[in-house]
Motif scaffolding. Structure first.
Motif, PDB file in Angstrom:
ATOM      1  N   ASN A  40      -0.669 -40.912   0.216  1.00 14.52           N
ATOM      2  CA  ASN A  40      -1.475 -39.972   0.988  1.00 14.52           C
ATOM      3  C   ASN A  40      -2.374 -40.731   1.953  1.00 14.52           C
ATOM      4  O   ASN A  40      -3.008 -41.711   1.573  1.00 14.52           O
ATOM      5  CB  ASN A  40      -2.321 -39.127   0.029  1.00 14.52           C
ATOM      6  N   CYS A  86      -5.419 -39.499   4.409  1.00 21.11           N
ATOM      7  CA  CYS A  86      -6.241 -38.394   4.890  1.00 21.11           C
ATOM      8  C   CYS A  86      -7.060 -38.895   6.070  1.00 21.11           C
ATOM      9  O   CYS A  86      -7.934 -39.755   5.923  1.00 21.11           O
ATOM     10  CB  CYS A  86      -7.163 -37.871   3.797  1.00 21.11           C
ATOM     11  N   SER A  95      -0.827 -31.839   5.429  1.00 25.09           N
ATOM     12  CA  SER A  95      -1.679 -30.908   4.687  1.00 25.09           C
ATOM     13  C   SER A  95      -2.722 -30.337   5.624  1.00 25.09           C
ATOM     14  O   SER A  95      -3.217 -31.026   6.521  1.00 25.09           O
ATOM     15  CB  SER A  95      -2.382 -31.626   3.538  1.00 25.09           C
ATOM     16  N   SER A 148      -4.233 -34.320   7.009  1.00 24.20           N
ATOM     17  CA  SER A 148      -3.695 -35.470   6.266  1.00 24.20           C
ATOM     18  C   SER A 148      -2.176 -35.402   6.222  1.00 24.20           C
ATOM     19  O   SER A 148      -1.572 -34.365   6.474  1.00 24.20           O
ATOM     20  CB  SER A 148      -4.252 -35.502   4.842  1.00 24.20           C
ATOM     21  N   TRP A 154       1.277 -36.909   3.797  1.00 24.73           N
ATOM     22  CA  TRP A 154       1.639 -37.446   2.495  1.00 24.73           C
ATOM     23  C   TRP A 154       3.154 -37.442   2.341  1.00 24.73           C
ATOM     24  O   TRP A 154       3.863 -36.740   3.053  1.00 24.73           O
ATOM     25  CB  TRP A 154       1.014 -36.621   1.373  1.00 24.73           C
TER      26      TRP A 154
END
Length: 176
Positions: free
Chosen positions: A20, A22, A48, A66, A68
């Protein structure tokens, strides 16, 4: 009696590795972060969205913030090995959850062996490792789902022991 037989159903393995990044804002920085994940994992990352507006952070609801991706199999082990090498195989005991999973973060993606590109910049990322055993499929399959018994679940202590034996890892009491 012969040597004790080890139960193959108790073997712990990596189910998946979640990566991930962000960024906290949409636009150019987010697309550059997605390029980093694509270089690392070899697959296209997902995005996201923010759940609600936070004016002090400058983000709006449903804005992409973000990216991922989830990696499984041998590729997950290889990326995890590179991530742990950055951390010098040393993790805080608090990184491990009660369900036997663990996670950690790195500050610079170039430590993973990705060549620095001035047009992309430097990004930190989170690693989260989900551990499992053979037979965990009964929890997720479509038909005849059932729960996993408490003796078969991976505990925090088992995950820490697995980390120490598989990677010759060191567990510390202090957060780094």
């Amino acid at each position: 009696m012969a040597a004790e037989k080890k139960n193959p159903m108790k073997d712990i393995s990596i189910t998946k590795l979640c990566l991930n990044i962000c960024v906290g804002e949409s636009g150019d920085r987010l697309t550059r972060a997605s390029k980093v994940l694509e270089q690392l994992s070899g697959q296209e990352p997902c995005f996201s969205k923010a759940r609600f507006t936070v004016r002090s952070f400058g983000i709006r609801r449903n804005e992409k913030i973000s990216c991922w991706c989830t990696v499984r199999g041998a590729k997950a082990e290889e990326i995890l090995e590179r991530g742990l090498k950055v951390k010098e195989y040393e993790l805080w005991k608090g990184c491990f959850s009660d369900e036997g999973n663990f996670g950690f973060g790195i500050d610079e993606h170039i430590d993973l062996g990705i060549k620095y590109d001035p047009s992309i910049g430097i990004y930190g990322m989170d690693f989260y490792v989900v551990l499992g055993r053979p037979g965990y499929r009964v929890r997720y399959r479509r038909s005849r789902k059932t729960r996993i018994g408490t003796n078969h679940k991976v505990s925090k202590e088992e995950a820490q022991k697995w980390f120490q034996t598989k990677f010759d890892g060191i567990l510390t009491n202090k957060k780094q």
